[in-house]
Design an enzyme around this catalytic site. Structure first.
Site, short mmCIF file in Angstrom:
data_model
loop_
_atom_site.label_atom_id
_atom_site.label_comp_id
_atom_site.label_asym_id
_atom_site.label_seq_id
_atom_site.Cartn_x
_atom_site.Cartn_y
_atom_site.Cartn_z
CB SER A 54 53.99 64.08 39.87
OG SER A 54 55.09 64.23 38.72
N1 SAH Z 1 59.34 61.86 38.83
C1 SAH Z 1 59.55 63.27 39.56
C2 SAH Z 1 58.89 64.44 38.85
C3 SAH Z 1 59.90 65.45 38.64
S1 SAH Z 1 58.96 66.91 37.36
C4 SAH Z 1 59.00 63.30 40.90
O1 SAH Z 1 58.50 62.27 41.24
O2 SAH Z 1 59.51 64.15 41.76
C5 SAH Z 1 59.70 66.28 35.77
C6 SAH Z 1 61.27 66.13 35.86
O3 SAH Z 1 61.81 66.07 34.59
C7 SAH Z 1 61.88 67.47 36.32
O4 SAH Z 1 62.73 67.30 37.40
C8 SAH Z 1 62.74 68.14 35.05
O5 SAH Z 1 64.04 68.91 35.35
C9 SAH Z 1 62.92 66.90 34.30
N2 SAH Z 1 63.33 66.94 32.77
C10 SAH Z 1 62.73 67.81 31.76
N3 SAH Z 1 63.27 67.47 30.62
C11 SAH Z 1 64.18 66.69 30.99
C12 SAH Z 1 64.97 65.75 30.07
N4 SAH Z 1 64.97 66.12 28.58
N5 SAH Z 1 65.81 64.83 30.45
C13 SAH Z 1 65.72 64.47 31.91
N6 SAH Z 1 64.93 65.05 32.89
C14 SAH Z 1 63.96 65.94 32.37
#
Ligand code: SAH
Length: 217
Positions: free
Chosen positions: A67
């Site tokens: 993000s």
């Molecule tokens: N907090 C992360 C943001 C990554 S983007 C950072 O700082 O890098 C959001 C993430 O949510 C992705 O890695 C995606 O694979 C995950 N995601 C999407 N749907 C999900 C679900 N149902 N359960 C767990 N993770 C999920």
């Protein structure tokens, strides 16, 4: 001794903190955490390291992104974490947000649905000394075995507020979740109030990768 490159990175990190401040982030603990965490260490491609302190998202593999720092700061500020609180993060991704929560003294549980990301980030966080319990699974279900949580932070765009997550909030607990099915989501804060009811506040428009329903293989 720090190299010239390190000094450039430290300088850029300070500028990022000032940028976030100018964009309205006022929580000093959050700013301090962002000022300390090496965001470049969360990017696989070392050619991107020098850009790591720009206020933009970057690809992290599996079609996902780390993000934008402003979004991380905004969500963390809204969550309002105190030392020792039990926090559940949905969407571990690169682990950057996990590291911010760790710097605030939270006891973290984090779920990721993409196995390659889960495995890579597990190694990365342990290498950086960030303590967190990481799970490969479906964030919609939360972690009932470890509930209740003082705070829940969803870092992907959910089509609705997942009931299972609301149920896993402790009395007085709070969840920050971006909700919306289109390209954009509303940043909602759900608070558990007296008598077990919930109160929902809308904190504006954001853009996230979607929270996925079917679990990755
Ligand atoms: N907090 C992360 C943001 C990554 S983007 C950072 O700082 O890098 C959001 C993430 O949510 C992705 O890695 C995606 O694979 C995950 N995601 C999407 N749907 C999900 C679900 N149902 N359960 C767990 N993770 C999920």
């Amino acid at each position: 001794m720090e190299s010239l490159e390190d000094y450039r990175i430290i300088g850029k990190r300070r500028q990022l903190v000032e940028l976030l401040r100018s964009k309205g982030i006022g929580d000093e603990a959050v700013l301090e955490a962002i000022g300390r965490i090496p965001r470049h260490a969360f990017l696989d491609d070392s050619a991107l390291h020098i850009h790591a302190y720009e206020d933009v998202p970057f690809p992290i593999g599996c079609g996902q992104t780390i993000s934008q720092p402003y979004t991380v700061a905004f969500q963390t500020q809204l969550l309002g974490v105190s030392k020792g609180q039990k926090v559940l993060e949905i969407g571990t991704g690169s682990g950057y947000q996990t590291a911010v929560l760790h710097a605030l003294g939270a006891k973290i549980y984090s779920i990721e649905r993409h196995r390659p990301l889960f495995l890579k980030t597990k190694e990365r966080l342990s290498g950086l000394g960030v303590k967190a319990q990481l799970y490969y699974g479906d964030g919609y279900k939360g972690l009932p075995a470890h509930a209740p949580f003082d705070r829940i932070l969803v870092t992907c765009g959910a089509p609705f507020i997942p009931d299972a997550l609301v149920e896993q909030l402790a009395p007085g607990g709070r969840m920050v979740v971006p909700v919306g099915e289109s390209e954009f989501q509303r940043m909602l804060r759900v608070s558990v109030v007296k008598e077990g009811g919930t109160e929902i506040e809308d904190h504006g428009k954001f853009r996230f990768v979607p929270m996925l329903t079917d679990k990755a293989r």
